[in-house]
Design an enzyme around this catalytic site. Structure first.
Site, mmCIF file in Angstrom:
data_model
loop_
_atom_site.group_PDB
_atom_site.id
_atom_site.type_symbol
_atom_site.label_atom_id
_atom_site.label_comp_id
_atom_site.label_asym_id
_atom_site.label_seq_id
_atom_site.Cartn_x
_atom_site.Cartn_y
_atom_site.Cartn_z
ATOM 1 N N HIS A 155 -54.339 14.690 -3.555
ATOM 2 C CA HIS A 155 -53.899 13.306 -3.332
ATOM 3 C C HIS A 155 -55.078 12.463 -2.856
ATOM 4 O O HIS A 155 -55.312 11.345 -3.342
ATOM 5 C CB HIS A 155 -52.796 13.253 -2.269
ATOM 6 C CG HIS A 155 -51.439 13.645 -2.764
ATOM 7 N ND1 HIS A 155 -51.110 14.929 -3.117
ATOM 8 C CD2 HIS A 155 -50.307 12.905 -2.946
ATOM 9 C CE1 HIS A 155 -49.835 14.966 -3.507
ATOM 10 N NE2 HIS A 155 -49.329 13.753 -3.405
ATOM 11 N N HIS A 172 2.015 3.068 -3.168
ATOM 12 C CA HIS A 172 1.099 3.810 -4.044
ATOM 13 C C HIS A 172 1.361 5.306 -3.990
ATOM 14 O O HIS A 172 1.242 6.008 -4.994
ATOM 15 C CB HIS A 172 -0.358 3.587 -3.614
ATOM 16 C CG HIS A 172 -0.967 2.356 -4.217
ATOM 17 N ND1 HIS A 172 -1.170 2.232 -5.555
ATOM 18 C CD2 HIS A 172 -1.428 1.206 -3.666
ATOM 19 C CE1 HIS A 172 -1.734 1.049 -5.821
ATOM 20 N NE2 HIS A 172 -1.894 0.411 -4.683
ATOM 21 N N GLU A 215 -10.016 0.394 4.104
ATOM 22 C CA GLU A 215 -10.278 -0.012 2.719
ATOM 23 C C GLU A 215 -9.938 -1.501 2.540
ATOM 24 O O GLU A 215 -10.746 -2.271 2.060
ATOM 25 C CB GLU A 215 -9.416 0.857 1.780
ATOM 26 C CG GLU A 215 -9.607 0.542 0.309
ATOM 27 C CD GLU A 215 -8.559 1.238 -0.558
ATOM 28 O OE1 GLU A 215 -7.544 1.733 -0.012
ATOM 29 O OE2 GLU A 215 -8.752 1.268 -1.788
ATOM 30 N N HIS A 216 -8.723 -1.876 2.939
ATOM 31 C CA HIS A 216 -8.291 -3.280 2.866
ATOM 32 C C HIS A 216 -7.999 -3.786 4.272
ATOM 33 O O HIS A 216 -7.250 -3.145 5.011
ATOM 34 C CB HIS A 216 -6.984 -3.411 2.070
ATOM 35 C CG HIS A 216 -7.042 -2.855 0.687
ATOM 36 N ND1 HIS A 216 -6.494 -1.634 0.352
ATOM 37 C CD2 HIS A 216 -7.572 -3.343 -0.455
ATOM 38 C CE1 HIS A 216 -6.685 -1.403 -0.941
ATOM 39 N NE2 HIS A 216 -7.342 -2.418 -1.459
ATOM 40 N N ASP A 225 -5.988 -6.824 -5.822
ATOM 41 C CA ASP A 225 -5.803 -5.684 -6.724
ATOM 42 C C ASP A 225 -5.897 -6.100 -8.180
ATOM 43 O O ASP A 225 -6.202 -5.281 -9.041
ATOM 44 C CB ASP A 225 -4.421 -5.046 -6.503
ATOM 45 C CG ASP A 225 -4.396 -4.170 -5.260
ATOM 46 O OD1 ASP A 225 -5.483 -3.774 -4.805
ATOM 47 O OD2 ASP A 225 -3.292 -3.905 -4.755
ATOM 48 N N GLN A 268 0.832 -1.206 0.000
ATOM 49 C CA GLN A 268 0.000 0.000 0.000
ATOM 50 C C GLN A 268 0.859 1.245 0.000
ATOM 51 O O GLN A 268 0.594 2.209 -0.708
ATOM 52 C CB GLN A 268 -0.930 0.048 1.230
ATOM 53 C CG GLN A 268 -2.063 -0.931 1.176
ATOM 54 C CD GLN A 268 -2.817 -0.890 -0.123
ATOM 55 O OE1 GLN A 268 -3.382 0.132 -0.479
ATOM 56 N NE2 GLN A 268 -2.815 -1.989 -0.859
#
Lengths: 433, 433
Positions: free
Chosen positions: A422, A264, A329-330, A363, A261
């Site tokens: 209505h 990135h 996230e992971h 991934d 990670q």
């Protein structure tokens, strides 16, 4: 490398954790104003504006909007130019992603009540979808597959990809992936002007119904602004991994997972939770040893030193509770019998179970989507999926007999809300067969 | 009343239709700046700021944040104070809404591949949800049911309602509906300050994961701004109805259906498509005759004259094509054998089939949700549902054997993307059992 060590026994642990997690997209008003102007301009002037911005920002010599589209032959050529192993890997990944996403297809449903009233939902694919693919270093063919294939599985009629090619430089891997994924049309535009073209349409580009895919700050700001005119996916923050390990996995493996990670982006976040302090030390030693061989070692080191942590927990139960607070996230459950912890995990984008399940497999080729909620948004959102390219229409067919009963109920409530028409509209149908 | 008459045979029909549909939320920068300041203030100062704004905007004499919460007894008293018919109608509506929404519950799923790899998704409810309910004239108990019950069906642990009570005036119908729907806590706050309190939490209010429910321009702007910190539902535009009628339904019924949207709001849009020009005239005559008895006749008249239309089409096929272009919130198929047209309908929030199915039944008690995509957003979004209160986590458990195969594929692709640590992380697991 100096990765932060924390322990839940520290009296100020929760404060430290909050500090570690603190991340906020700063709102850049100047950038936002620039984006607003570009959107308005492309909306008003269409292709002329699109060409101007593409000349200016991507230094492309384009005079005619027809030159912005790549031909199917160009994509096919890129695909045929792949090496044998690359092509096989991309094809295998596409197969697995497609197979997994087919399980997500939602079907229309309905039921009929005893008096003949039918209720349900009709599920249909979106008609036309735009896929943004960044140019330059962050252009990933895997991202093309992950965004395009769920749309294709959903049955989207037309999938339009935009990808900037600054100075005319194309990324053949991205084009090859577009060919493999069955993208229908590709335009070499980018930035806020590409988002505007997709959202509003120009002479050359048809208007789409939803825009997905990652992009830089300009693209993100533009997506926020066109939300409502078209649908958008999540606006992603930096990537994150949280590893929960019982201390029995090879520390090299875990160190490399944290690296994967961290490489990135300097803002990426890698955290280990373990009840075994000796294991945390072993991972730190592995990290120090393995770093030298990493081509992206500077990014990894910055990310791990600024935003990473090795955290000692009392128990795996406590680790799960901290994970729920982070909503990562992971999440790797690198433990014996990982399934026993699933009921304790409330919020996570993707859960990787067992020592052999590296996040990297997710991934690329395990099958599930790699577009996942970041920055704690797993508390309320989900991985990108086929369901993001389908929509629902309620179905209501009330029988004459049921109209008589439901009409009285609706009228009672409508009068309570002061909505006379209505009530009348419902009551008109109560006494006519 | 002068309702516009159009025909698809007019050479400029599509231009006329575009003009009729044109509606854009104007961006009010002054309002947006005010909202941004309120959000920042409540985020920083918490309850102190919340109390100040509530004193200022709602003219409430509140000094202590604990006085902002209504007790369960207050809600129960409101419910017990309903008239017998009101209570029965609300209960019946709640039963039907709950029964319908139970069909939307999504379940966790997984499958195991021959080599032992498990893939799937774990579906879980959101933990805590905020429900905004407007004060004053637009406060509808039916809205409380439609927003709260799907959250309850999804299994949301805590549902927090906020409703402003300007000058201390409470709406007992709204409180009764909150009691019936099982809302967990109710706070008498509103505006951007209530959205801020829900999104960030204060000493008194816990932070929620998602905010749903309608509100005024301040609330809408605040929801847009906190999107990402929390989830939000759609931001609704004016209500719309599109009626496709073969000319065989009682014209009074159709006129009243058009009224029932028009009475919501001067910006509401009511359109009839029919192949029978004589029927369009009959509906116009019914409208003229029925208008006098409508308490909200001024709103109805303004909406129908400015934004309504009676449109003559060549065929019902053509009507369906126009409907797809409009992507209406509510679509009535007031025709013989309505189901035969379903495959032709691509975009609509809710489809009301058959002459007895007035749209009003869907607003209150048919079962499906009345929170629907407006302003053409049915092209890419869906009715509010249980799925809006559930989220998914991907599940990936790769067997040792599979890790050896998938690791090679992932590494090939990771090297292609220049992500060395990804490749190593996958390859570490390829040769170890």
């Amino acid at each position: 490398m100096n990765i932060k060590r924390l322990s839940t026994r520290q009296p100020d642990f929760h404060k430290q954790l909050d500090k570690l997690l603190a991340f906020e997209e700063t709102m850049d008003y100047q950038l936002d104003a620039t984006v607003a102007a570009i959107l308005a301009d492309v909306r008003t002037r269409g292709d002329a504006a699109l060409l101007e911005y593409t000349r200016r920002f991507d230094r492309m010599d384009v005079q005619d909007s027809s030159t912005l589209e790549l031909s199917p032959a160009t994509l096919r050529t890129a695909f045929n130019g792949l090496s044998g192993p690359q092509r096989a890997a991309l094809e295998k990944a596409a197969q697995r992603i497609t197979a997994y996403h087919k399980k997500q297809l939602q079907e229309s449903w309905s039921y009929t009540e005893p008096d003949g009233t039918l209720l349900g939902q009709q599920v249909t694919p979106l008609d036309r979808v735009g896929l943004y693919v960044p140019g330059g270093k962050a252009a990933y063919p895997s991202s093309v597959l992950m965004n395009a294939l769920p749309a294709k599985v959903a049955g989207v009629r037309e999938l339009i990809m935009v990808v900037p090619t600054p100075d005319g430089i194309q990324n053949p891997l991205v084009l090859a992936a577009a060919h493999l994924a069955g993208v229908d049309r590709v335009f070499t535009i980018g930035g806020a002007q590409a988002i505007a073209a997709l959202a509003y349409g120009t002479g050359t580009l048809p208007r789409v119904d939803k825009i997905v895919g990652p992009g830089n700050a300009y693209v993100a700001a533009a997506k926020r602004r066109v939300f409502g005119v078209v649908g958008i996916d999540m606006i992603a923050g930096p990537s994150e991994i949280l590893v929960i390990c019982d201390g029995q996995t090879n520390p090299d493996w875990i160190a490399m997972d944290l690296f994967s990670q961290a490489e990135h982006d300097e803002l990426a976040q890698s955290i280990l939770l373990t009840p075994d302090p000796a294991f945390a030390s072993a991972v730190a030693q592995s990290a120090d040893r393995l770093l030298a061989d990493m081509p992206r070692r500077d990014i990894i080191c910055t990310a791990l030193e600024n935003r990473g942590a090795l955290i000692e927990v009392a128990t795996l139960e406590e680790a799960c509770a901290i994970s729920n607070r982070i909503a990562p996230e992971h999440l790797e459950l690198s433990v014996e019998n990982p399934q026993q912890w699933l009921p304790s995990i409330k919020h996570a984008g993707a859960i990787f179970m067992g020592r052999h399940t590296s996040e990297a497999l997710g991934d690329y080729c395990a099958g599930p989507n790699h577009v996942l909620p970041t920055s704690g948004t797993a508390r309320f959102s989900s991985p990108l999926g086929v369901y993001d390219f389908q929509k629902r229409s309620s179905l209501i067919q009330v029988s004459a007999r049921s109209a008589a009963i439901l009409g009285e109920i609706a009228a009672e409530l409508a009068y309570g809300e002061g909505l006379h028409a209505h009530a009348q509209s419902a009551l008109f149908r109560t006494d006519s067969p």
